[in-house]
Design a protein around this motif. Structure first.
Motif, short mmCIF file in Angstrom:
data_model
loop_
_atom_site.label_atom_id
_atom_site.label_comp_id
_atom_site.label_asym_id
_atom_site.label_seq_id
_atom_site.Cartn_x
_atom_site.Cartn_y
_atom_site.Cartn_z
N ARG A 1 7.84 101.41 16.67
CA ARG A 1 6.63 101.71 15.89
C ARG A 1 6.47 100.74 14.72
O ARG A 1 5.36 100.35 14.39
N MET A 2 7.60 100.34 14.14
CA MET A 2 7.51 99.37 13.03
C MET A 2 6.90 98.06 13.53
O MET A 2 6.01 97.49 12.89
N GLN B 1 3.17 98.67 14.02
CA GLN B 1 2.31 99.09 12.91
C GLN B 1 2.43 98.26 11.65
O GLN B 1 1.53 98.27 10.82
N VAL B 2 3.55 97.58 11.49
CA VAL B 2 3.80 96.87 10.24
C VAL B 2 3.62 95.37 10.50
O VAL B 2 4.03 94.88 11.54
N PRO B 3 2.99 94.64 9.56
CA PRO B 3 2.83 93.19 9.76
C PRO B 3 4.18 92.49 9.94
O PRO B 3 5.20 92.93 9.40
N PHE C 1 11.81 104.17 15.99
CA PHE C 1 11.41 103.69 14.66
C PHE C 1 11.11 102.19 14.72
O PHE C 1 10.10 101.72 14.21
N ASP D 1 5.70 89.85 8.80
CA ASP D 1 6.56 89.42 7.69
C ASP D 1 7.08 90.59 6.87
O ASP D 1 7.85 90.39 5.94
N GLU D 2 6.65 91.79 7.20
CA GLU D 2 7.13 92.95 6.44
C GLU D 2 8.16 93.77 7.23
O GLU D 2 8.55 94.85 6.81
N TRP D 3 8.58 93.26 8.39
CA TRP D 3 9.59 94.00 9.15
C TRP D 3 10.91 94.04 8.40
O TRP D 3 11.27 93.12 7.67
#
Lengths: 373, 284
Positions: free
Chosen positions: B189-190, B193-195, B186, B197-199
């Motif tokens: 992939r985060m 795939q995730v910007p 998880f 500052d959005e972690w």
């Protein structure tokens, strides 16, 4: 998700560009961020659980908050009188052309309050199942009543479960003016939240939160015409629609979409364990209010630097009210960004003295007097 | 930072190593490398991110090199990676050599020599534990867990005037971050795939300082639940009846008046006896 799920998703994103997994659009154009919601003036004392607000027709407003429906009247809406109190939460409100007040009551159904009669009349079932989760109601000029149930058989307070279980069990129902002849017009909708019939009675507008879209249907004598998608892939979760008094609409967005939530929605393993092991307020899920509990999920960009959270930080909760023109295009918006005060906007109504906004997350009713584009 | 016996301020500098500031303001290098791990293809001898240090009675400087894979700006990746990329290193001024004491440590952060000088306390930020590593006595060389299952991610550790210790929690554990910590796929992939500052992160907007004793029992805690004054609280130091606070994201030093403590207590005297220029006999 296994390897093939990712591969399939990548292939799908190429061959079906307008499919479900669109990137979250940035806030620009009419949706450009500002602080206008934060500068709105709170009306009176806090109203915990404030949910919907409509014009009462005589210069006053009806507000649902918790189990009560209140009438706020007088200068600055300072006089509060309890119109009705139910055994469960009151939600969507509408004023019927014949003067009755329609109230969505969680776990029970639709109540029609006649000012002359003390006992409300109820609509409790449609299509053979109970109306447990009614969110919004509206009445057409001809007296016909339309209402949406976010998720069949599920109470409105469980809205987070509905999103994170990726359900699409909402219904659009309609019934006659006497709460008779109830029928289900649409079913299996992804959390229909707001519904309104245009002033001329010819079209019906519908928001679906989990699909982030706004649709319009032609109203025919025997049902609805085909769906016309007006706005898809919105940057937030749309809530209720109310008229702006000039042919347009006021749309509350109760939360912003974030990349992390969209990501968790794809991560079934994480999502299922999250739902099974922790209380909903700590999930990676939209929130009406946030930031004060240290057990809430936090995104790294939300860190407070020099004592403030940057307004452009990934928001745990957000305040957004969008003004739509007669064609459903966004023309203006009011924001309370990350670190702001008035989040979780579920409804707003236009009054001669300004726009009255229900900030459910903040538990406040607000008034803003500035002009809307 | 810590003063040594000669009043040099010894400082751990991320990206550089361990440096000293002499009382006259002269800056000198203490060390910037340690012994290379013999089986590693990648030369890991250079200190990557010296984080905290403390000085034992014999003058040895123990410090944490919290990650050998990332830098100051990217150290959150080390927390998200959750692998033992850090190490505890010792510089011996007698031989002027630097040696790794504990290799493959999960984000070692705060380092504090115990009041009796026989062990060092090591905070592991990603494991949410405090370890004790014995540097003297019968258990010399052994490492044990002193505090387990902390409610947050520990940062620096310092001595308190009453024989206990201060510990800063830079972040508070959230149920979702704990769940992510159990799911490496998880997190991978985060990050992809995730910007940035959005972690997902621990709750960094809730400053917390706690006090614990030699047995590893938490005694008391101080909070800033709003994070307005002290978010990402990493450092605290007791000095003459006050507890001074500092964090990563602030331009301010906070302080708390402590009740019922020795108002004359200073960190320097606790380490080196009452002989500083200010209070002791070596007055210049």
């Amino acid at each position: 998700m296994g390897f093939f799920d990712h591969l399939l998703r990548d292939i799908r994103s190429v061959i079906d560009r307008d499919g479900g997994q669109n990137a979250i659009p940035p806030l620009d154009g009419a949706m450009s961020p500002n602080d206008r919601l934060d500068s709105a003036v709170p009306i009176g004392e806090p109203l915990p659980g404030v949910d919907d607000v409509i014009a009462a027709g005589d210069g006053a407003i009806y507000v649902s908050a918790g189990r009560q429906v209140l009438k706020l009247s007088g200068a600055d809406f300072a006089t509060r009188t309890v119109v009705a109190e139910f055994e469960d939460d009151a939600g969507g409100l509408a004023l019927h052309p014949d003067g009755r007040l329609l109230v969505c009551v969680a776990g029970r159904g639709l109540a029609a309050l006649d000012p002359a009669k003390p006992a409300p009349r109820w609509l409790e079932t449609a299509g053979g199942s109970a109306l447990t989760g009614l969110l919004s109601v509206t009445a057409a000029p001809d007296g016909r009543i339309y209402a949406v149930e976010g998720s069949a058989g599920r109470r409105p307070s469980e809205w987070r479960h509905d999103l994170m279980e990726k359900r699409a069990g909402g219904r659009l129902i309609s019934c006659g003016a006497g709460l008779d002849n109830a029928q289900v017009l649409l079913r299996d909708l992804p959390y229909p939240y707001g519904v309104i019939v245009s002033d001329d009675g010819k079209s019906l507008w519908l928001t679906e939160s989990w699909a982030h879209c706004l649709s319009r249907f032609a109203v025919a004598t025997n049902g609805l015409g085909p769906r016309e998608t007006i706005a898809a892939n919105m940057p937030g979760y749309p809530a209720r629609l109310h008229p702006d008094g000039h042919g347009g609409l006021l749309l509350g967005m109760f939360a912003r979409r974030t990349h992390l939530i969209e990501f968790v929605l794809k991560e079934d393993d994480f999502r299922e364990e999250m739902m099974a092991t922790m209380p909903p307020e700590y999930w990676v899920a939209p929130a009406l209010v946030g930031g004060s509990d240290c057990l809430e999920p936090m995104q790294i960009g939300s860190v407070k630097a020099l004592g403030i959270q940057k307004p452009w930080a990934p928001p745990r909760s957000y305040g957004l009210l969008v003004h739509l023109d007669a064609e459903g295009d966004a023309t203006d918006s009011l924001h309370s960004r990350a670190g702001g005060r008035f989040h979780g906007i579920t409804a707003a109504c236009a009054m001669p003295s300004g726009i009255v906004i229900a900030a459910r997350g903040a538990g406040r009713l607000l008034r803003t007097t500035g002009d809307l584009r | 930072m810590q003063f040594d016996r000669d009043e040099n301020l010894i400082v751990a500098v991320a990206g550089m190593g361990v440096y000293g500031v002499a009382p006259d303001g002269r800056i000198f290098k203490v060390t910037d490398e340690t012994n290379r791990t013999w089986y590693k293809l990648n030369d890991d001898s250079r200190l990557r991110m010296a984080d905290d240090l403390d000085i034992a009675p014999d003058g040895k400087i123990y410090f944490s090199d919290c990650t050998t894979r990332y830098e100051m700006t990217t150290n959150t990746l080390d927390i998200l990676e959750g692998r033992p990329n850090g190490r505890v290193v010792c510089y011996d001024p007698a031989t002027k050599t630097t040696r790794t004491v504990i290799n493959h440590f999960y984000f070692p952060n705060g380092i504090c020599v115990s009041h009796d000088g026989k062990s060092i306390l090591i905070a592991s930020t990603s494991l949410c534990k405090v370890f004790r590593h014995w540097i003297d006595g019968p258990n010399k060389g052994k490492t044990e867990v002193l505090m387990d299952q902390l409610p947050g991610n520990p940062d620096n550790i310092n001595r308190a005037s009453d024989g206990t210790y201060w510990l800063a929690l830079v972040g508070i554990r959230t149920p979702t971050f704990d769940l992510a910590a159990r799911k490496p796929g998880f997190r991978l992939r985060m990050v992809k795939q995730v910007p940035t500052d959005e972690w997902l992160a621990p709750a960094l907007n809730h400053g917390c300082v706690l006090k614990f004793n030699e047995k590893g029992e938490a005694l008391e805690s101080w909070w800033d639940p709003t994070g307005i004054s002290h978010s990402t609280l990493t450092s605290m130091r007791e000095h003459q009846g006050y507890l001074y606070l500092g964090g990563l994201e602030n331009n301010r030093i906070g302080r708390i008046k402590l009740d019922g403590v020795d108002d004359s207590w200073t960190g320097y005297d606790a380490y080196w006896g009452a002989k500083s220029r200010v209070t002791g006999r070596v007055t210049k």
